[in-house]
Enzyme design. Structure first.
Site, PDB file in Angstrom:
ATOM      1  N   GLY A 174       6.217   7.676  -0.079  1.00  0.00           N
ATOM      2  CA  GLY A 174       7.324   8.070   0.776  1.00  0.00           C
ATOM      3  C   GLY A 174       8.131   6.876   1.249  1.00  0.00           C
ATOM      4  O   GLY A 174       9.361   6.869   1.206  1.00  0.00           O
ATOM      5  N   ASP A 232       1.753  -1.251   4.816  1.00  0.00           N
ATOM      6  CA  ASP A 232       1.296  -0.101   5.589  1.00  0.00           C
ATOM      7  C   ASP A 232      -0.203  -0.060   5.405  1.00  0.00           C
ATOM      8  O   ASP A 232      -0.728   0.620   4.526  1.00  0.00           O
ATOM      9  CB  ASP A 232       1.968   1.162   5.040  1.00  0.00           C
ATOM     10  CG  ASP A 232       1.540   2.396   5.805  1.00  0.00           C
ATOM     11  OD1 ASP A 232       1.737   3.501   5.281  1.00  0.00           O
ATOM     12  OD2 ASP A 232       1.015   2.260   6.917  1.00  0.00           O
ATOM     13  N   ASP A 255      -5.412  -4.839  -6.120  1.00  0.00           N
ATOM     14  CA  ASP A 255      -5.885  -4.949  -4.747  1.00  0.00           C
ATOM     15  C   ASP A 255      -4.874  -5.816  -3.999  1.00  0.00           C
ATOM     16  O   ASP A 255      -4.469  -6.862  -4.478  1.00  0.00           O
ATOM     17  CB  ASP A 255      -7.268  -5.618  -4.760  1.00  0.00           C
ATOM     18  CG  ASP A 255      -7.885  -5.694  -3.383  1.00  0.00           C
ATOM     19  OD1 ASP A 255      -7.136  -5.706  -2.378  1.00  0.00           O
ATOM     20  OD2 ASP A 255      -9.106  -5.742  -3.291  1.00  0.00           O
ATOM     21  N   CYS A 314      -1.210   3.524  10.975  1.00  0.00           N
ATOM     22  CA  CYS A 314      -1.127   4.814  11.663  1.00  0.00           C
ATOM     23  C   CYS A 314      -2.305   4.932  12.618  1.00  0.00           C
ATOM     24  O   CYS A 314      -2.942   5.971  12.706  1.00  0.00           O
ATOM     25  CB  CYS A 314      -1.125   5.962  10.671  1.00  0.00           C
ATOM     26  SG  CYS A 314      -2.494   5.947   9.553  1.00  0.00           S
ATOM     27  N   PRO A 335       1.477   7.694  -0.615  1.00  0.00           N
ATOM     28  CA  PRO A 335       1.931   8.448  -1.767  1.00  0.00           C
ATOM     29  C   PRO A 335       3.370   8.204  -2.180  1.00  0.00           C
ATOM     30  O   PRO A 335       3.917   8.949  -2.966  1.00  0.00           O
ATOM     31  CB  PRO A 335       1.790   9.894  -1.290  1.00  0.00           C
ATOM     32  CG  PRO A 335       2.096   9.803   0.154  1.00  0.00           C
ATOM     33  CD  PRO A 335       1.592   8.474   0.632  1.00  0.00           C
ATOM     34  N   CYS A 386       0.886  -1.164   0.000  1.00  0.00           N
ATOM     35  CA  CYS A 386       0.000   0.000   0.000  1.00  0.00           C
ATOM     36  C   CYS A 386       0.915   1.202   0.000  1.00  0.00           C
ATOM     37  O   CYS A 386       1.216   1.759   1.053  1.00  0.00           O
ATOM     38  CB  CYS A 386      -0.895   0.011   1.240  1.00  0.00           C
ATOM     39  SG  CYS A 386      -1.810  -1.506   1.446  1.00  0.00           S
ATOM     40  N   CYS A 387       1.373   1.581  -1.168  1.00  0.00           N
ATOM     41  CA  CYS A 387       2.542   2.441  -1.211  1.00  0.00           C
ATOM     42  C   CYS A 387       2.225   3.923  -1.254  1.00  0.00           C
ATOM     43  O   CYS A 387       3.111   4.712  -0.994  1.00  0.00           O
ATOM     44  CB  CYS A 387       3.398   2.086  -2.420  1.00  0.00           C
ATOM     45  SG  CYS A 387       2.525   2.312  -3.958  1.00  0.00           S
TER      46      CYS A 387
END
Lengths: 177, 820
Positions: free
Chosen positions: B402, B465, B448, B522, B400, B397-398
């Site tokens: 960073g 992530d 997906d 997060c 944006p 899940c890259c």
């Protein structure tokens, strides 16, 4: 995704050669591995040969570095994303003053008043890479005047036509792909 | 300037003054306290004067208020007798003490205003003394002050035990209580009601306080009283934030010392309920989220956390080492007018920006790709992942981009990164960022994440992530405060579990340099963090390893009614209020076997390490139908071996035994077991202290056989395998742990059946052993283990091919890792 055809390769190399001339060969035969160009969705990607590429077409978004795209009339347009490869091999360079940096980064042409340095023997309509005074590559363009003419012309005249600049990363984020 | 009048000073010397009549001094001395009353300290002239005044003043009656209309501090002070607000210039000292004695509320603001008014008049340092009541120090200490001891004291019985100051304070409180019933017209009706309610209770309560508590001479408010339901409704309509804030502080103070400060008749839950409502109103949270936060943090931290969420975290950026160095970048940015500093000892590429005269996201250095704006907590998972050069890495899940770019810069543009995201628009920013930063080894795809091992697998490392509820980044997106509820959290947790399993399946356990997976979110919710990690531990052959981050809070191993595996302590949590970075959770897994254990209903089947070669199994093995699944066979064998084998159990940690009998470690020489807590516990439970000689003997011949799929397992895990073989009764079957692969096809079917019954019984016997939390689990497990071949759990990952029958030799058809 497929390799480029002869015709496409020729067109593309011609365009690139405008900026880096015969150094083009260095793009392909690099000491750290063989790189190649691949075409996907009309865009040309430059990648190391071994980069595994078994991702199906519709889900592949980008691959290595995108150099540019072919337009519908099969002309090749170079994108700013190719700057990293053009800059080290550039033959004709133009340095612009700090005050003119911002203007260029907004997509404007370079005026004589912003011109800092220019490589000698630049012909008119020669592809050039634009640098800041700190040697940071800012983009590329086409020389509007030859070096001699640049000395003679008045300060508000355009000396470099803008073609691509790094401000596009922020301004045209959506169109990069 | 001027002659100092110091009456007590003796005039000495030959001069005229020495011969003077001692008239003035002797007059003043009448007022001075006798030497015995004072402390032995010699007082200054002013001190003596003050003392004299005090003696005079204490005998006087109450001073009439000179400021009848003095406004009290709204909502704070009972106004009643406001006499203490005014002092005559000459009597400030006495009056400050008078107020104490007469229980007048210290009107702090009025007082200060008067100080300003009368400052010209009083050059004396009585100003200091005016603050005497809340400023517990008298600058001239040791003034003995009877504090109105002549007034009646309410607690006569205890009066003599208290210091005079305590008596005075108590009296004052009593008088405040009385005064509290008198409100000025400025007060709202609500407050009047409240005050009236409070005052009768405050009196006795204060007395209680003064008896037992520490006496502090500070401005103590009345003890907090929970407003009644009626008032709460009124509050809902007209929230007065200041009042709510004060009430929050009061309730927290009460709850901190609940035994002494509670109001009679009100339970703790009422206080907590009130606090929750107040916090929700004051900080604009939804009730659900605030309830969750109250479960997560102790009260003091809770308020800090909520406060930290109101404030944005500092801007941080990461140097792109592919194009520049941190030193040069810092210099260039400082030249542009940015005020920055290195981020901390833990980061070699981070910079924190304090302020900037140019937009930090639009400098030519940014556009040239020299740095990336990235939160400090987002740098941590990549540091934990520790990608090496020439590896194949998946970032699931890259967006944006960073973390992907950080991975690329750590790998120095070697190897391959597959950067994937399910959201097409955010992928554009990934493309832009990666090109800008000069990352060349990346393929960007739009799948997906759950499709992953099918599309392409076999990565050395994977970073996940996961999309989450965002409760750790409330300061960036305040909408999270209200729009998250139970369903959202559970939905997120479900998606995260699926993604995590896919990610685990995409890792190649046999990778030479890798086999690691980092899972991060997060969010600070336990449902999205520890619970998901614990789920993965049960479902796959992975174990948790230390993240390599030496700061941050450890993850929970238990939370409310849930219990997690003890290795969850190696995960890390970060909070905005403790680390000044966004809330984050990081867990690092190591996959030790490419096979996928097949989950069974009831999560049963004790892990049963089985030996590939069980010729020595003397027990009768009923021949198994070849059609039985391998996992079943293995499980059976494992179970049987477990009980039959008498092994000394080594309490090894950090090895999980798969519940379902998945065995890892191809060979006795390198067994590894993955287990979840229950199985481990049960295995421990079932371990009998039996000699391992038989195991040794049996293992001998097996050593040379190595499975190709053998993962590099630490030697210690071998012992774990031993441990697993718990058999209450001695059997001579050895059960080393095996990797679950095709090789396990070699497990003898015959090994399975017989011992099963035994094992079950054995294990059930073991249930009585202590270790409560695992007991039930183990028991459940065993119940789940069916007798027949169809039981067990283990199913091969790529069991596309029919299991070969009874093969001893390990055959790594390579299917596991290839297909994964």
């Amino acid at each position: 995704m497929r390799p480029l055809t002869e015709e496409e390769t020729r067109v593309m190399f011609e365009k690139i050669a405008k900026y880096i001339g015969e150094n083009l060969q260095l793009l392909v035969d690099r000491p750290d591995g063989t790189y190649c160009f691949r075409l996907h969705n009309d865009r040309v990607y430059y990648k190391i040969l071994k980069l595994a590429a078994n991702i199906s077409g519709d889900k592949l978004v980008s691959l290595g570095t995108c150099f540019g795209k072919f337009t519908k009339t099969h002309k090749f347009r170079l994108h700013i994303t190719a700057l990293d490869y053009l800059a080290p091999y550039a033959k004709y360079k133009v340095w612009i003053k700090p005050g003119a940096e911002q203007s260029f980064l907004y997509g404007n042409h370079v005026l004589k008043s912003g011109l800092g340095r220019i490589t000698e023997n630049t012909c008119q309509y020669q592809g050039v890479v634009v640098y800041s005074m700190a040697d940071v590559p800012l983009g590329f363009g086409v020389a509007a005047k030859s070096t001699q003419d640049c000395r003679k012309v008045d300060p508000m005249a355009i000396v470099v036509f803008h073609q691509a600049d790094i401000g596009e990363y922020v301004r045209h984020e959506e169109t990069l792909t | 300037m001027g002659r100092k009048l110091d009456p007590a000073k003796e005039k000495r010397g030959p001069g005229r003054k020495a011969r003077k009549q001692k008239g003035a001094e002797t007059e003043v001395a009448r007022f001075l306290p006798a030497a015995g009353d004072e402390s032995s300290k010699r007082l200054s002239s002013r001190a003596r004067k003050r003392a004299a005044k005090r003696r005079l003043g204490s005998a006087e009656a109450l001073e009439m208020p000179k400021f009848p209309g003095a406004k009290p501090f709204p909502g704070k002070l009972p106004k009643g007798v406001s006499g203490g607000a005014v002092q005559t210039p000459g009597k400030k000292g006495a009056q400050s003490l008078l107020r104490a004695s007469q229980g007048k509320k210290r009107p702090a603001p009025t007082h200060s205003s008067e100080e300003e008014e009368e400052e010209d008049d009083s050059e004396e340092d009585d100003v200091v003394n005016q603050g005497g009541l809340w400023d517990s120090e008298d600058s001239d200490a040791d003034m003995i002050d009877d504090y109105g001891a002549d007034s009646t004291s309410e607690d006569d019985d205890e009066g003599e035990e208290l210091l005079p100051i305590e008596r005075a304070a108590r009296k004052q409180k009593a008088q405040e209580a009385v005064a509290g019933s008198q409100w000025s017209e400025e007060e709202t009706e609500e407050e009047e009601e409240e005050a009236e309610e409070e005052s009768p209770e405050s009196g006795p309560q204060k007395n209680d306080e003064t008896d037992g508590g520490l006496q502090i001479n500070v401005d103590e408010e009345e003890p907090f009283v929970l407003p009644s339901a009626g008032e709460m409704e009124q509050d809902a309509q007209t929230p007065d934030l200041q009042r709510i804030h004060k009430r929050i502080q009061d309730i927290v103070a009460v709850l901190r010392d609940f035994g002494t400060q509670r109001e009679e008749g009100r339970s703790r839950s009422e206080y907590l309920h009130r606090l929750q409502k107040d916090l929700a109103t004051y900080y604009s949270y939804g009730d659900f989220l605030l309830g969750k936060l109250m479960d997560l943090f102790p009260l003091s931290e809770l308020v800090e956390f909520l406060e930290a969420n109101e404030v944005p975290r500092p801007i941080t950026l990461r140097t792109n080492t592919l194009k520049t160095r941190r030193r040069d970048l810092a210099q260039a940015l400082i030249n542009r007018g940015v005020n920055l500093d290195p981020l901390g000892k833990w980061s070699k590429t981070g910079l924190v920006v304090y302020d900037s005269s140019v937009p930090i996201g639009a400098t030519p250095e940014y556009l040239a790709g020299h740095y990336m704006l990235q939160g400090a907590s987002s740098m941590l998972p990549v540091m934990a992942l520790a990608p090496q050069e020439h590896e194949r890495i998946l970032d699931m899940c890259c967006a944006p981009g960073g973390k992907t770019s950080y991975i690329a810069q750590l790998m120095k543009n070697t190897g391959v990164i597959l950067a994937n995201d399910a959201n097409a628009e955010r992928l554009k920013s990934v493309v832009g960022n990666l090109h800008r930063l000069g990352v060349t080894n990346t393929i960007i795809s739009h799948y997906d994440g759950r499709q992953f091992p099918k599309v392409v697998g076999g990565f050395d490392r994977v970073l996940l992530d996961a999309p989450c509820s965002g409760t750790g980044v409330i300061s960036k997106d305040p909408a999270v405060k209200t729009n998250k509820d139970e369903k959202d959290i559970l939905r997120c947790a479900h998606l995260q579990k699926e993604l995590l399993l896919s990610a685990i399946d995409s890792v190649n356990a046999t990778s030479k340099t890798g086999g690691y997976l980092v899972y991060c979110t997060c969010s600070i919710m336990v449902e999205e963090n520890e619970w998901v990690v614990d789920y993965a531990l049960k479902k796959r052959n992975v174990r948790l390893v230390p993240t390599g981050l030496d700061f941050g809070q450890e993850g929970f191993t238990r939370f409310r009614e849930r219990r997690f595996h003890p290795t969850l302590r190696s995960t890390r949590r970060f909070y905005p209020h403790t680390h000044n970075m966004d809330g984050f959770f990081i867990a690092k897994f190591k996959k030790f076997s490419n096979s996928i254990p097949q989950s069974q209903t009831g999560n049963s089947a004790a892990s049963t390490p089985t030996n590939l070669d069980l010729p020595e199994v003397k027990d009768q093995m009923t021949p198994k139908p070849k059609g039985s699944s391998h996992p079943a066979k293995k499980a059976r064998v494992a179970v049987k071996a477990k009980q039959q084998l008498q092994k000394r159990q080594h309490p090894k940690k950090a090895s999980f035994q798969k519940q379902n009998g998945i065995s890892k470690g191809t060979d006795s020489s390198s067994p590894t077991v993955s287990c979840d807590t229950k199985s481990q516990a049960s295995s421990k439970l079932q371990d009998s202290s039996q000699p391992a000689q038989k195991a040794e003997v049996i293992r001998g011949p097996k050593v040379p056989r190595k499975l190709k799929q053998q993962s590099a397992m630490p030697q210690a895990s071998k012992k774990v395998g031993f441990r697993k073989q718990n058999a209450s009764r001695g059997t001579d079957t050895e059960v080393p742990v095996l990797s679950l692969s095709k090789t396990q096809a070699a497990l003898k079917p015959e090994d399975c059946d017989q011992p099963l019954g035994n094992s079950k019984r054995a294990e059930k016997v073991k249930q009585q052993l202590p270790e409560q939390p695992f007991k039930k689990a183990a028991f459940r497990k065993h119940n789940g283990t069916p007798k027949g071949p169809e039981t067990s759990t283990v199913s091969l990952l790529s069991s596309s091919r029919p299991p070969p029958a009874k093969r001893r030799k390990s055959q790594s058809r390579g299917s596991s890792h290839l297909s994964s």
